[in-house]
Design an enzyme around this catalytic site. Structure first.
Site, PDB file in Angstrom:
ATOM      1  CE  LYS A 116      46.224 -55.583  31.668  1.00 44.74           C
ATOM      2  NZ  LYS A 116      45.941 -56.989  32.349  1.00 44.74           N
ATOM      3  CD  GLU A 183      44.936 -47.724  31.254  1.00 41.33           C
ATOM      4  OE1 GLU A 183      46.097 -47.654  31.121  1.00 41.33           O
ATOM      5  OE2 GLU A 183      44.269 -48.332  30.369  1.00 41.33           O
ATOM      6  CG  HIS A 218      36.532 -53.670  28.825  1.00 39.09           C
ATOM      7  ND1 HIS A 218      36.807 -52.456  27.939  1.00 39.09           N
ATOM      8  CD2 HIS A 218      35.707 -53.584  29.913  1.00 39.09           C
ATOM      9  CE1 HIS A 218      35.930 -51.475  29.011  1.00 39.09           C
ATOM     10  NE2 HIS A 218      35.446 -52.256  29.789  1.00 39.09           N
ATOM     11  NE  ARG A 274      47.555 -63.908  27.069  1.00 37.27           N
ATOM     12  CZ  ARG A 274      46.459 -63.378  26.320  1.00 37.27           C
ATOM     13  NH1 ARG A 274      46.366 -64.054  24.978  1.00 37.27           N
ATOM     14  NH2 ARG A 274      45.791 -62.437  26.504  1.00 37.27           N
TER      15      ARG A 274
END
Length: 613
Positions: A116, A183, A218, A274
């Protein structure tokens, strides 16, 4: 042309890929662990290959074994599904190196987007290098993998080190890569994503948006397409970013670019190289088969210049074997019965009689409804869930039903904190007060050989049931006129169907029994013995395993005699691809610790005892 395809996955996605291959005339090969020897995906494939072992790391994550299995079974293509090795560039290279078709993007594209942090840098976004008070709250995330693993929200600076340590440990266990990054944590945002499909000739399709804001831990629970309420300008901005990300890595095949939208501003999250779990809502709206298109792209066929026009709205709900009211605890056991009404799409990896084990994700099935409008699609899906019968472990069916009918969701005002705000109300027990009576009457019919009527007056029959955490005692009697219960007229009663008339309204109750477990319409009950077994009583402060699993962490310095606080994490169990904290039930002293690191425990096993202060 592809003639035989190996599915390097299991469960629902493996069955879904097999379904498309069957329609296209492609033979299929399934791989299975020892735990999945009789699983549905192994039963529906044309050929199966055993992967010795039960844990994912020994089976579905062994790319070398799967590549050998493909060659041994005569496959000429491999589809990775989602999860496991679907975003593993080395596995993609191994498949291609064996001379097989790889149903996915080029390994270089996977590698570029697998981290990421690298994906963000490709789009000019830098992660936080140093966290200050002004940056809070922040999100610690695993650089590799997904599914909510290796992810922690940090609201105080003194919590950051522990969050980093926990996220690294979980990421290393789940993905073999302990890299994490930090982040800004965007609160109150919506999770919106763009489905893309690209060929090897330079065409990239943005196939609409999806909203996946209803999440727990999440992980997505309810998804829909298109994402409601987005302006044309914002939608086009999302399309442009998604296409730019795909072109930046010469992408080919199906992929998803994910965003968090807050105050009308999109924040790039990641690109999943994917197929996504929620791809059926896009298929419904665009009338496409994305798996079939993946196969065509892998065979080198070009896409038309423009995608088809979308039509209507689609909503998907994920059925999980879990207990939302108790920290989403995964459930295991036999799925005795699963039936879904006609009119909605069902993607599942289970049938009646299958066992839900401890080694893999607890998702049972996905229900997808498509209709001309969003309101109609929501109503259609909610109606189907209401009529869905699931007999076996506890599931999130009732939570899904209530979520779909919640005014915040129906008005499209939801965001990723939906369950943080509403979970207590959505999981408040609301059992049917007449379910125990229906269970008792059906049980009487099913077990009584000569009938219950007597020539002389008798005391009422009594039966006891546990339902929604409470005990219910049912009283009824047999008379010349039939069965009688206070305030209720019994119209019909047999082992499977009970009809009661309450205040002039007749209601039907479908009843099924498996040992002491009884299911009445949507309610689950447990038949209780007349006298409780005193040997089943546990000492106050006892901690028992809520599910089968492995002890993967023990709190640092935790020994017998240590002082603990109520709610303090004592140890962590890993089950169904997730870590679960076991916390002290009371403030006191740890008087006994019955497990060690790495030990496997069964449900109900005594883990520790805290002597209350």
């Amino acid at each position: 042309m592809i003639t035989t395809l190996l599915v390097a996955n299991r469960g629902e996605i493996a069955c879904r890929i097999v379904r498309t291959c069957r329609e296209l005339g492609i033979r299929t090969v399934a791989v299975h662990s020892d735990a999945d020897e009789n699983a549905l995906h192994a039963r529906v494939a044309d050929t199966t290959v055993r992967l010795p072992g039960a844990s994912p790391v020994d089976t579905y994550l062994r790319g070398d074994l799967i590549a050998k299995a493909a060659l041994a079974a005569g496959a000429d293509a491999v589809h990775p599904g989602y999860g496991f090795l679907s975003e593993n560039a080395d596995f993609a290279r191994a498949v291609l190196g064996a001379g097989l078709h790889w149903i996915g993007p080029p390994p270089e594209a996977i590698e570029a987007m697998a981290s990421k942090t690298r994906a963000k840098k490709l789009l000019g976004i830098e992660p936080l290098e140093r966290v200050t008070e002004a940056d809070l709250p922040v999100l610690v995330k695993a650089a590799a993998g997904g599914g909510g693993r290796g992810m922690r929200v940090v609201r105080r600076l003194d919590e950051l080190d522990a969050a980093l340590e926990g996220a690294r440990a979980e990421a290393a266990s789940a993905f073999g890569d302990g890299e994490v990054f930090v982040e800004p944590y965007v609160e109150g945002g919506r999770h919106v994503e763009v489905q893309i499909l690209a060929d090897t000739h330079g065409t990239v399709w943005p196939l609409g948006t999806r909203d996946c804001s209803l999440q727990r831990r999440h992980q997505k629970v309810v998804e829909e397409a298109p994402a409601p309420g987005l302006s044309e300008e914002l939608t086009q901005q999302l399309y442009d970013t998604a296409v730019r990300a795909a072109r930046a890595v010469d992408y080919a095949g199906a992929g998803t670019v994910e965003f968090l939208i807050a105050d009308g501003t999109p924040h790039f999250l990641e690109m999943n190289t994917r197929l996504q779990v929620e791809h059926p809502v896009t298929e419904a709206v665009f009338a496409l088969d994305l798996v079939a298109l993946q196969l065509r792209v892998a065979e080198g066929a070009p896409l038309p210049p423009n995608p088809p026009r979308p039509s209507g709205h689609a909503v998907e709900a994920r059925l999980y074997a879990e207990d939302p009211a108790h920290d989403w605890t995964p459930q295991t056991g036999i799925l005795h019965h699963l039936s879904v009404p006609a009119g909605v799409r069902l993607d599942t990896g289970y049938e009646a009689g299958d066992t839900i084990g401890v080694h893999y994700d607890p998702m049972l099935a996905k229900l997808i409804a498509h209709a001309p409008t969003r309101a109609e699609a929501i109503r259609k899906l909610a109606g189907a869930l209401e009529k869905t019968h699931l007999h076996g472990p506890v599931t999130n069916r009732d939570l899904l039903l209530r979520s779909l009918r919640h005014p915040e969701f129906t008005a499209a005002r939801m965001n990723t904190a939906f369950y943080d705000r509403h979970l207590p109300g959505l999981t408040e027990p609301a059992p049917d007060p007449h379910a125990p009576l229906a269970a008792a009457l059906a049980d009487t019919h099913g077990r009584s050989r000569f009938g219950g009527w007597r020539n002389v007056p008798s005391q009422p029959h009594t039966k006891r049931y546990a339902m929604a955490g409470e005990e219910h005692e049912v009283r009824y009697r047999h008379t010349r006129a039939g069965l009688e219960a206070d305030g209720v007229r019994v119209i019909h009663a047999d082992a499977r169907l009970v009809v009661l008339e309450v205040a002039g309204v007749r209601r039907k109750f479908e009843v099924a029994r498996y040992g002491d477990q009884v299911y009445v319409n949507g309610d689950a009950l447990t038949a209780l013995p007349r006298f409780p077994d005193p040997t089943t009583q546990l000492a106050p402060g006892s901690l028992v395993a809520p599910m089968p699993g492995t002890v993967v962490r023990v709190a640092e310095g935790l020994t017998e005699g240590a002082a603990v606080q109520a709610g303090q994490p004592l140890l962590w169990l890993e089950a169904m691809k997730m870590e679960h904290r076991i916390t002290a039930p009371v403030t006191g002293t740890l008087s006994a610790l019955h497990v060690t690191l790495g030990q496997q425990v069964s449900v109900g096993s005594l883990l520790a005892v805290v002597q209350p202060t």
